[in-house]
Scaffold this motif. Structure first.
Motif, PDB file in Angstrom:
ATOM      1  N   PRO A  98       2.466  12.861 -12.158  1.00 13.58           N
ATOM      2  CA  PRO A  98       1.681  14.058 -12.602  1.00 13.58           C
ATOM      3  C   PRO A  98       0.366  14.120 -13.227  1.00 13.58           C
ATOM      4  CG  PRO A  98       3.451  13.663 -14.095  1.00 13.58           C
ATOM      5  CD  PRO A  98       3.521  12.401 -13.321  1.00 13.58           C
ATOM      6  N   VAL A  99       0.152  12.952 -13.858  1.00 14.95           N
ATOM      7  CA  VAL A  99      -1.301  12.701 -14.595  1.00 14.95           C
ATOM      8  C   VAL A  99      -2.320  12.794 -13.655  1.00 14.95           C
ATOM      9  CG1 VAL A  99      -2.282  11.358 -16.210  1.00 14.95           C
ATOM     10  CG2 VAL A  99       0.102  11.650 -16.399  1.00 14.95           C
ATOM     11  N   LEU A 100      -2.307  12.004 -12.401  1.00 12.70           N
ATOM     12  CA  LEU A 100      -3.447  11.898 -11.572  1.00 12.70           C
ATOM     13  C   LEU A 100      -3.659  13.132 -10.794  1.00 12.70           C
ATOM     14  CD1 LEU A 100      -2.746   8.212 -10.759  1.00 12.70           C
ATOM     15  CD2 LEU A 100      -4.296   8.935 -12.393  1.00 12.70           C
ATOM     16  N   PRO A 101      -4.622  13.753 -10.690  1.00 10.41           N
ATOM     17  CA  PRO A 101      -5.054  14.826  -9.706  1.00 10.41           C
ATOM     18  C   PRO A 101      -5.264  14.271  -8.710  1.00 10.41           C
ATOM     19  CG  PRO A 101      -6.549  14.701 -11.564  1.00 10.41           C
ATOM     20  CD  PRO A 101      -5.816  13.638 -11.735  1.00 10.41           C
TER      21      PRO A 101
ATOM     22  N   THR B  19       1.838   9.317   1.120  1.00 11.55           N
ATOM     23  CA  THR B  19       1.820  10.616   0.746  1.00 11.55           C
ATOM     24  C   THR B  19       2.812  11.615   0.984  1.00 11.55           C
ATOM     25  OG1 THR B  19      -0.614  10.356   1.222  1.00 11.55           O
ATOM     26  CG2 THR B  19       0.350  12.634   1.067  1.00 11.55           C
ATOM     27  N   ALA B  20       3.976  11.167   2.014  1.00 12.35           N
ATOM     28  CA  ALA B  20       5.067  11.757   2.192  1.00 12.35           C
ATOM     29  C   ALA B  20       5.981  12.195   0.790  1.00 12.35           C
ATOM     30  CB  ALA B  20       6.010  11.377   3.200  1.00 12.35           C
ATOM     31  N   ALA B  21       5.716  11.118  -0.234  1.00  9.67           N
ATOM     32  CA  ALA B  21       6.373  11.233  -1.521  1.00  9.67           C
ATOM     33  C   ALA B  21       6.073  12.325  -2.155  1.00  9.67           C
ATOM     34  CB  ALA B  21       5.986  10.007  -2.524  1.00  9.67           C
ATOM     35  N   ILE B  22       5.100  13.376  -1.814  1.00  3.32           N
ATOM     36  CA  ILE B  22       4.948  14.676  -2.402  1.00  3.32           C
ATOM     37  C   ILE B  22       5.893  15.480  -1.842  1.00  3.32           C
ATOM     38  CG2 ILE B  22       2.632  14.050  -2.972  1.00  3.32           C
ATOM     39  CD1 ILE B  22       1.766  16.040  -0.896  1.00  3.32           C
ATOM     40  N   LEU B  23       6.677  15.471  -1.044  1.00  3.65           N
ATOM     41  CA  LEU B  23       7.618  16.487  -0.155  1.00  3.65           C
ATOM     42  C   LEU B  23       8.632  16.967  -0.972  1.00  3.65           C
ATOM     43  CD1 LEU B  23       7.570  15.078   3.588  1.00  3.65           C
ATOM     44  CD2 LEU B  23       6.400  17.144   2.272  1.00  3.65           C
ATOM     45  N   PRO B  24       9.458  15.737  -1.683  1.00  7.92           N
ATOM     46  CA  PRO B  24      10.349  16.343  -2.769  1.00  7.92           C
ATOM     47  C   PRO B  24       9.687  17.270  -4.024  1.00  7.92           C
ATOM     48  CG  PRO B  24      10.620  13.996  -2.386  1.00  7.92           C
ATOM     49  CD  PRO B  24       9.497  14.580  -1.780  1.00  7.92           C
TER      50      PRO B  24
ATOM     51  N   GLY C 134       0.711  -1.134   0.079  1.00  8.10           N
ATOM     52  CA  GLY C 134       0.083   0.009  -0.072  1.00  8.10           C
ATOM     53  C   GLY C 134       0.771   1.255  -0.200  1.00  8.10           C
ATOM     54  N   MET C 135       1.994   1.432   0.775  1.00 10.62           N
ATOM     55  CA  MET C 135       2.813   2.740   0.923  1.00 10.62           C
ATOM     56  C   MET C 135       3.472   2.823  -0.471  1.00 10.62           C
ATOM     57  SD  MET C 135       5.624   3.620   3.730  1.00 10.62           S
ATOM     58  CE  MET C 135       6.924   2.503   3.137  1.00 10.62           C
ATOM     59  N   LYS C 136       3.872   1.880  -0.952  1.00  9.33           N
ATOM     60  CA  LYS C 136       4.705   1.951  -2.188  1.00  9.33           C
ATOM     61  C   LYS C 136       3.556   2.432  -3.458  1.00  9.33           C
ATOM     62  CE  LYS C 136       7.529  -0.663  -5.376  1.00  9.33           C
ATOM     63  NZ  LYS C 136       8.128  -2.037  -5.600  1.00  9.33           N
ATOM     64  N   LEU C 137       2.506   1.712  -3.453  1.00  7.39           N
ATOM     65  CA  LEU C 137       1.398   2.154  -4.394  1.00  7.39           C
ATOM     66  C   LEU C 137       1.119   3.637  -4.201  1.00  7.39           C
ATOM     67  CD1 LEU C 137      -0.635   1.143  -6.455  1.00  7.39           C
ATOM     68  CD2 LEU C 137      -2.103   0.898  -4.741  1.00  7.39           C
ATOM     69  N   VAL C 138       1.023   3.902  -2.975  1.00  7.47           N
ATOM     70  CA  VAL C 138       0.408   5.479  -2.738  1.00  7.47           C
ATOM     71  C   VAL C 138       1.602   6.244  -3.278  1.00  7.47           C
ATOM     72  CG1 VAL C 138      -0.178   7.210  -0.861  1.00  7.47           C
ATOM     73  CG2 VAL C 138      -1.098   4.966  -1.060  1.00  7.47           C
ATOM     74  N   ALA C 139       2.780   6.084  -2.736  1.00  8.68           N
ATOM     75  CA  ALA C 139       3.983   6.754  -3.136  1.00  8.68           C
ATOM     76  C   ALA C 139       4.138   7.077  -4.741  1.00  8.68           C
ATOM     77  CB  ALA C 139       5.165   6.299  -2.410  1.00  8.68           C
ATOM     78  N   LEU C 140       3.874   5.802  -5.352  1.00 17.75           N
ATOM     79  CA  LEU C 140       3.940   5.974  -6.871  1.00 17.75           C
ATOM     80  C   LEU C 140       3.108   6.784  -7.504  1.00 17.75           C
ATOM     81  CD1 LEU C 140       5.643   2.313  -7.472  1.00 17.75           C
ATOM     82  CD2 LEU C 140       6.808   4.358  -7.442  1.00 17.75           C
ATOM     83  N   LEU C 141       1.755   6.585  -7.043  1.00 16.18           N
ATOM     84  CA  LEU C 141       0.673   7.315  -7.521  1.00 16.18           C
ATOM     85  C   LEU C 141       0.831   8.687  -7.146  1.00 16.18           C
ATOM     86  CD1 LEU C 141      -2.106   4.936  -6.703  1.00 16.18           C
ATOM     87  CD2 LEU C 141      -1.345   5.412  -8.834  1.00 16.18           C
ATOM     88  N   ARG C 142       1.308   9.125  -6.014  1.00 16.18           N
ATOM     89  CA  ARG C 142       1.669  10.485  -5.825  1.00 16.18           C
ATOM     90  C   ARG C 142       2.606  11.303  -6.520  1.00 16.18           C
ATOM     91  NH1 ARG C 142      -2.787  12.314  -3.387  1.00 16.18           N
ATOM     92  NH2 ARG C 142      -3.222  11.413  -1.284  1.00 16.18           N
TER      93      ARG C 142
END
Length: 115
Positions: A24-27, A49-54, A13-21
């Motif tokens: 740039p295509v998915l709002p 969701t922390a993947a959006i920090l960079p 789950g964490m990996k999936l969420v990070a990759l989806l975040r």
């Protein structure tokens, strides 16, 4: 397809969420609702969701660079070394963003072909 995504959400789950975040295509709004109906745990969602920090840091950095280059901050004088580092930072950020997007795309590709 939903069953395959739900299975991936249960196992990674964490990996999936990070990759989806990182995509740039998915709002984010649509992604939030979609992840809400999967088996992603709350902790995996938060950590992923922390993947959006960079990306957020990149946008803040671009704003700082744009402000400095346009002369909005005239009160501080900078030399050639400062601007050289600024350009190197922008180039490094772009390269990192492209590499992360390619990694995310390659990791998500197997999920797209599953029925």
């Amino acid at each position: 397809r939903f069953k395959a995504i739900d299975r991936a959400a249960k196992s990674g789950g964490m990996k999936l969420v990070a990759l989806l975040r990182l995509s740039p295509v998915l709002p984010y709004n649509i992604l939030n609702y979609a992840l809400g109906i999967t088996s992603v745990t709350t902790m995996d969602y938060i950590l992923g969701t922390a993947a959006i920090l960079p990306g957020t840091a990149m946008y803040v950095y671009y704003g700082t660079v744009a402000g400095n280059l346009t002369g909005i901050s005239k009160s501080v004088q900078h030399g050639a070394g400062y601007y050289t580092l600024m350009v190197v930072g922008v180039v490094a950020t772009i390269v990192a963003a492209v590499l992360i997007a390619r990694l995310a795309r390659s990791e998500l590709k197997p999920l797209q072909g599953v029925n």
